[in-house]
Write a protein that holds these residues in place. Sequence first.
Motif, PDB file in Angstrom:
ATOM      1  N   THR A 293      -0.335   2.601  10.378  1.00 13.13           N
ATOM      2  CA  THR A 293      -1.461   1.847   9.803  1.00 13.13           C
ATOM      3  C   THR A 293      -2.746   2.670   9.897  1.00 13.13           C
ATOM      4  N   TYR A 294      -2.959   3.286  11.055  1.00 17.48           N
ATOM      5  CA  TYR A 294      -4.179   4.086  11.222  1.00 17.48           C
ATOM      6  C   TYR A 294      -4.185   5.261  10.248  1.00 17.48           C
ATOM      7  N   ARG A 295      -3.056   5.927  10.154  1.00 17.90           N
ATOM      8  CA  ARG A 295      -2.957   7.107   9.275  1.00 17.90           C
ATOM      9  C   ARG A 295      -3.280   6.735   7.824  1.00 17.90           C
ATOM     10  N   VAL A 296      -2.646   5.680   7.344  1.00 20.16           N
ATOM     11  CA  VAL A 296      -2.825   5.324   5.934  1.00 20.16           C
ATOM     12  C   VAL A 296      -4.219   4.724   5.700  1.00 20.16           C
ATOM     13  N   ALA A 297      -4.676   3.891   6.644  1.00 21.62           N
ATOM     14  CA  ALA A 297      -6.011   3.282   6.476  1.00 21.62           C
ATOM     15  C   ALA A 297      -7.080   4.369   6.440  1.00 21.62           C
ATOM     16  N   GLN A 298      -6.870   5.416   7.237  1.00 23.70           N
ATOM     17  CA  GLN A 298      -7.848   6.504   7.241  1.00 23.70           C
ATOM     18  C   GLN A 298      -7.842   7.251   5.905  1.00 23.70           C
ATOM     19  N   GLN A 299      -6.639   7.451   5.371  1.00 19.59           N
ATOM     20  CA  GLN A 299      -6.560   8.095   4.044  1.00 19.59           C
ATOM     21  C   GLN A 299      -7.277   7.237   2.999  1.00 19.59           C
TER      22      GLN A 299
ATOM     23  N   ILE B 222       3.882  -7.811  -4.127  1.00 24.48           N
ATOM     24  CA  ILE B 222       2.551  -7.196  -3.945  1.00 24.48           C
ATOM     25  C   ILE B 222       2.592  -5.727  -4.388  1.00 24.48           C
ATOM     26  N   ALA B 223       3.619  -5.018  -3.958  1.00 25.15           N
ATOM     27  CA  ALA B 223       3.715  -3.612  -4.374  1.00 25.15           C
ATOM     28  C   ALA B 223       3.881  -3.522  -5.890  1.00 25.15           C
ATOM     29  N   ALA B 224       4.744  -4.397  -6.425  1.00 28.10           N
ATOM     30  CA  ALA B 224       5.025  -4.314  -7.865  1.00 28.10           C
ATOM     31  C   ALA B 224       3.762  -4.564  -8.688  1.00 28.10           C
ATOM     32  N   THR B 225       2.933  -5.479  -8.228  1.00 28.74           N
ATOM     33  CA  THR B 225       1.793  -5.848  -9.066  1.00 28.74           C
ATOM     34  C   THR B 225       0.539  -5.016  -8.781  1.00 28.74           C
ATOM     35  N   PHE B 226       0.506  -4.333  -7.633  1.00 26.45           N
ATOM     36  CA  PHE B 226      -0.712  -3.576  -7.318  1.00 26.45           C
ATOM     37  C   PHE B 226      -0.536  -2.052  -7.304  1.00 26.45           C
ATOM     38  N   ALA B 227       0.693  -1.579  -7.352  1.00 26.69           N
ATOM     39  CA  ALA B 227       0.898  -0.143  -7.153  1.00 26.69           C
ATOM     40  C   ALA B 227       0.358   0.693  -8.309  1.00 26.69           C
ATOM     41  N   ASN B 228       0.283   0.100  -9.480  1.00 23.61           N
ATOM     42  CA  ASN B 228      -0.085   0.925 -10.641  1.00 23.61           C
ATOM     43  C   ASN B 228      -1.188   0.297 -11.474  1.00 23.61           C
ATOM     44  N   ARG B 229      -2.249  -0.043 -10.843  1.00 28.95           N
ATOM     45  CA  ARG B 229      -3.349  -0.629 -11.622  1.00 28.95           C
ATOM     46  C   ARG B 229      -4.380   0.445 -11.956  1.00 28.95           C
ATOM     47  N   PRO B 230      -4.874   0.442 -13.175  1.00 27.99           N
ATOM     48  CA  PRO B 230      -5.907   1.430 -13.510  1.00 27.99           C
ATOM     49  C   PRO B 230      -7.154   1.207 -12.661  1.00 27.99           C
ATOM     50  N   GLY B 231      -7.690   2.291 -12.138  1.00 29.30           N
ATOM     51  CA  GLY B 231      -8.961   2.203 -11.412  1.00 29.30           C
ATOM     52  C   GLY B 231      -8.843   1.666 -10.005  1.00 29.30           C
ATOM     53  N   LEU B 232      -7.615   1.398  -9.537  1.00 31.39           N
ATOM     54  CA  LEU B 232      -7.470   0.847  -8.185  1.00 31.39           C
ATOM     55  C   LEU B 232      -6.334   1.587  -7.488  1.00 31.39           C
ATOM     56  N   LYS B 233      -6.705   2.498  -6.602  1.00 31.71           N
ATOM     57  CA  LYS B 233      -5.693   3.350  -5.952  1.00 31.71           C
ATOM     58  C   LYS B 233      -4.962   2.546  -4.870  1.00 31.71           C
ATOM     59  N   TYR B 234      -3.641   2.675  -4.887  1.00 28.39           N
ATOM     60  CA  TYR B 234      -2.793   1.868  -3.992  1.00 28.39           C
ATOM     61  C   TYR B 234      -2.355   2.673  -2.774  1.00 28.39           C
ATOM     62  N   PHE B 235      -2.494   2.088  -1.602  1.00 27.49           N
ATOM     63  CA  PHE B 235      -1.990   2.667  -0.350  1.00 27.49           C
ATOM     64  C   PHE B 235      -1.140   1.608   0.337  1.00 27.49           C
ATOM     65  N   SER B 236      -0.116   2.058   1.057  1.00 25.86           N
ATOM     66  CA  SER B 236       0.760   1.074   1.690  1.00 25.86           C
ATOM     67  C   SER B 236       1.132   1.536   3.088  1.00 25.86           C
ATOM     68  N   CYS B 237       1.158   0.612   4.028  1.00 31.87           N
ATOM     69  CA  CYS B 237       1.535   1.007   5.390  1.00 31.87           C
ATOM     70  C   CYS B 237       2.305  -0.116   6.079  1.00 31.87           C
ATOM     71  N   ASP B 238       2.916   0.266   7.190  1.00 33.27           N
ATOM     72  CA  ASP B 238       3.654  -0.695   8.002  1.00 33.27           C
ATOM     73  C   ASP B 238       2.687  -1.255   9.052  1.00 33.27           C
ATOM     74  N   GLY B 239       2.267  -2.481   8.838  1.00 33.89           N
ATOM     75  CA  GLY B 239       1.270  -3.083   9.724  1.00 33.89           C
ATOM     76  C   GLY B 239       1.786  -3.383  11.119  1.00 33.89           C
ATOM     77  N   LEU B 240       3.086  -3.184  11.337  1.00 39.03           N
ATOM     78  CA  LEU B 240       3.625  -3.378  12.680  1.00 39.03           C
ATOM     79  C   LEU B 240       3.534  -2.070  13.475  1.00 39.03           C
ATOM     80  N   ASP B 241       3.127  -1.010  12.809  1.00 38.28           N
ATOM     81  CA  ASP B 241       3.101   0.315  13.417  1.00 38.28           C
ATOM     82  C   ASP B 241       1.646   0.797  13.446  1.00 38.28           C
ATOM     83  N   LEU B 242       1.055   0.808  14.630  1.00 43.66           N
ATOM     84  CA  LEU B 242      -0.352   1.196  14.771  1.00 43.66           C
ATOM     85  C   LEU B 242      -0.607   2.592  14.222  1.00 43.66           C
ATOM     86  N   PHE B 243       0.353   3.481  14.464  1.00 40.64           N
ATOM     87  CA  PHE B 243       0.160   4.874  14.062  1.00 40.64           C
ATOM     88  C   PHE B 243       0.167   5.008  12.539  1.00 40.64           C
TER      89      PHE B 243
END
Length: 729
Positions: free
Chosen positions: A255-261, A232-253
């Motif tokens: 996930t919240y931080r990155v989802a907010q960004q 998923i990271a390999a195929t989505f991290a560098n797509r034109p026009g689609l900014k990639y964000f990644s977080c640890d979904g087991l960590d509420l803090f």
Amino acid sequence: MDRAAIVHDNFLRRVAARDFPEGSAPTGPLSGHEAVALYRAQCLSRALDRQSRAMQKAGQGFYTIGSSGHEGMAAVAAALRPTDPAFLHYRDAAFQIARSDQVPGQSPTWDILLSFASSSEDPISGGRHKVLGSKALCIPPQTSTIASHLPKAVGAAYAVAAARRHRPEHADMPEDAIVFCSFGDASANHSTAQGAFNTAQWTSFQSVPLPLMFCCEDNGIGISTKTPKGWIAATFANRPGLKYFSCDGLDLFDTYRVAQQAADYVRSRKKPAFLHVRTVRLYGHAGADMPTTYMPKAEVEAEEANDSLLHSVRLLDQCGAMSPDQALGVYNDTCARVARVAEQAVTRPRLQNAKEVMASLLPPARPCAPTNGPTPERRAEVFGGDLKAHSEPQIMSRLINWALTDLMLEHGEIVMMGEDVGRKGGVYGVTQKLQTRFGPDRMIDTLLDEQSILGLAIGMAQNGFTPMPEIQFLAYLHNAEDQLRGEAATLPFFSNGQYTNPMVVRIAGLGYQKGFGGHFHNDNSVAVLRDIPGLILACPSNGADAARMLRECVRLAREEQRLVVFLEPIALYPMRDLHEAGDGRWMQTYPDPSERIGFGEVGVDGDGDDLAIVTFGNGVYLSHQARTALQADGIKTRIIDMRWLSPLPKAALTRAVTGAKRILIVDETRHHGGVAEALMAHFHETTDVPLARITAEDSFIATGPAYAATMPSKDSIEAAARSLMEAGT
Ligand SMILES: Cc1ncc(C[n+]2csc(CCOP(=O)(O)OP(=O)(O)O)c2C)c(N)n1
Ligand SMILES: [Mg+2]
């Protein structure tokens, strides 16, 4: 022992022993207080999963796909606004629960349990499906057809921005909303999903506003097939026009931080983003699925050891917001409360019969502000020189063009989208000048993807627009047909009429194009459209009818919220003459904009009572040709144009054949699965007169001189009519 019980026991034991999985310390803007609220949502989601299994065992619940392992989605909900439309993955109960905390007066436990119990009081589906969703929470319910909701999420995001430029009467998405759309890691590979990503990228690449957050919940597996590590990271991290964000979904803090960004990025830039949330999947895929049958036990246990709730208890402890004992108390109390509420939920009524199930097949009507139509000056300005030609006989394609012009003039919320509909004006010129008349905002030249065209329409319809998407040729509908069948048509059904996506899909189709195209451009089967409950299929045979029917189709969409397909017979677009060159008998003048042909109203030409020919589309034209010879031989014939192919206009058809001594059905669609099958059955059930049918062969269409060889012709109609007249005499 089932895995749900193992996960539960592990949780109790490990929290009591302070034995937590390792992870980062809490960081970011989430406060301890907020984290506790999210943990409560997580516990409720988990308890509901466990309860759904208990209910299934007891025969009181019917579907158990759950959210365990994905409870971090609560933090994603917290990073969004409750008015941001959310098209959710089926594992997002924690998202919905956390969102319900943002809106007063919600009762998620009760609502979700009613859905598990298939109670008719379930507020989202009325007992038709165990599905997440809530009108109050801006969560339209989604089907479980993988990825099919992504194209409409793109459409909805486009509609949020488009409504800022022109707000439709029935728009309900806020102007600064972002559209949220989640799905699993395996689903991300589906061609429907890939089409949606590509469409979003293509759009944002051109700086067209598209406030859309894709969210991939990556648990590393789809039922039993693993997603390659890092894919998923390999195929989505560098797509034109689609900014990639990644977080640890087991960590509420985290996930919240990155989802907010990500949310800030999407909301402020109006550009799409891809949020990659890494999760685990507990309990296997759904109720009956045993992960240990296709995964080594050690691997299953390793996932379970990484339980998202254990991480949350650890984090709450580390930030001092809640002790493990208190957290354990919340967990146990929640499980007990859910079990108590479930006892009540299973006593609530369920759907009893077909009538109740079908009550929401058709969407409710909605009031629309009256329009007085355009002023004569505005009309004159838009039509320009064409206005003079309105009183002269014209071919069908021109009359459709004018009808579309008048409809767009009258209803500002009509938008058209399709391949080459704008600048070129369509392959056959049907939408010529409309982009000049109404601008590229309302005449959208889309990229080449039928699923995206229909998805754009569905999404825009959900924000109050009246879309009129075009499918260039009927044969090209098929790779996108699920967008009508599985998405647009089912939405009112399983949202109990709360969500709708009314539209008029224009499709150029059917056969008889002289020397052009073969089977790709001449598709004479409408079977896939006729069996979709609630879908209206209309097919005109001449230009004046087309104009009047189009107005009715738009009324059906705007006011009755119906899903309508308007099938335009390509071969009749340019047709001028009926019997001989230059007779001009297949052209008409433009009907006054006030004229409409009502839904289910059939056309009857002549009152001959020897023979009723029941037909539609090209069959009407050919039957008119055949009638001259029949009449000359004293066979008094009337021609009945069905106009509305589905649902069958039964009452009108029965009235139209009354008094006729014979009925001949002329059907240019195939022998099997064709329209004639339904007509034969109907007349057999309702009349005693001799019946016959002539249909196309069960074949595809050839190009070149044999272009019409497989379909009814003037001669074959005449011959069939004569032999029917002789039968039984
Ligand atoms: C079009 C379609 N094909 C197949 C399925 C059957 N199916 C349901 S869920 C699923 C796996 C999905 O995996 P993923 O996207 O990773 O989501 P997860 O269940 O892991 O959260 C499959 C194959 C489906 N629902 N729809
Ligand atoms: Mg998965």
